[in-house]
Design a protein around this motif. Structure first.
Motif, mmCIF file in Angstrom:
data_model
loop_
_atom_site.group_PDB
_atom_site.id
_atom_site.type_symbol
_atom_site.label_atom_id
_atom_site.label_comp_id
_atom_site.label_asym_id
_atom_site.label_seq_id
_atom_site.Cartn_x
_atom_site.Cartn_y
_atom_site.Cartn_z
ATOM 1 N N GLY A 76 0.825 -1.202 0.000
ATOM 2 C CA GLY A 76 0.000 0.000 0.000
ATOM 3 C C GLY A 76 0.860 1.252 0.000
ATOM 4 N N PRO A 77 0.311 2.368 -0.434
ATOM 5 C CA PRO A 77 1.095 3.599 -0.565
ATOM 6 C C PRO A 77 1.541 4.185 0.771
ATOM 7 N N ASN A 78 0.855 3.868 1.862
ATOM 8 C CA ASN A 78 1.240 4.437 3.160
ATOM 9 C C ASN A 78 2.488 3.777 3.739
ATOM 10 N N LYS A 79 2.730 2.515 3.430
ATOM 11 C CA LYS A 79 3.870 1.784 3.984
ATOM 12 C C LYS A 79 5.135 1.921 3.127
ATOM 13 N N GLY A 138 11.007 1.903 2.154
ATOM 14 C CA GLY A 138 12.167 2.471 1.463
ATOM 15 C C GLY A 138 13.268 2.862 2.437
ATOM 16 N N ARG A 139 12.884 3.458 3.547
ATOM 17 C CA ARG A 139 13.881 3.824 4.567
ATOM 18 C C ARG A 139 14.564 2.585 5.129
ATOM 19 N N ARG A 145 18.523 1.840 4.882
ATOM 20 C CA ARG A 145 19.301 1.628 6.099
ATOM 21 C C ARG A 145 20.051 0.291 6.032
ATOM 22 N N THR A 146 19.360 -0.739 5.548
ATOM 23 C CA THR A 146 19.985 -2.052 5.419
ATOM 24 C C THR A 146 21.130 -2.011 4.421
#
Length: 73
Positions: A18-21, A26-27, A31-32
């Motif tokens: 979904g667009p909210n997650k 992405g962050r 970070r990974t």
């Protein structure tokens, strides 16, 4: 992987999360990736340096060399 493959992955991610997650996802991926790069850099930097054995000095290498290095005319 071309632009078509990337577009397919983005559409699949939109459908799954979904667009909210997506910003949070992405962050987490960024970070990974950053941690992975730092870990690989640390591994490469921690490699012990291999010293090459020094060649024994011989009398021939200590002899003075003639200084007749001229350019051909």
């Amino acid at each position: 992987m071309g632009a078509g493959g990337f577009l397919l992955i983005v559409i699949a991610a939109l459908l799954l999360f979904g667009p909210n997650k997506l910003p949070e996802l992405g962050r987490a991926v960024g970070r990974t990736y950053r941690e992975f790069k730092e870990a690989t850099r640390d591994i490469v930097d921690d490699r012990p340096e291999v010293k090459k054995p020094e060649a024994p000095v011989t009398a021939a290498s200590e002899a003075p060399k003639p200084d007749d290095r001229r350019l051909p005319e």
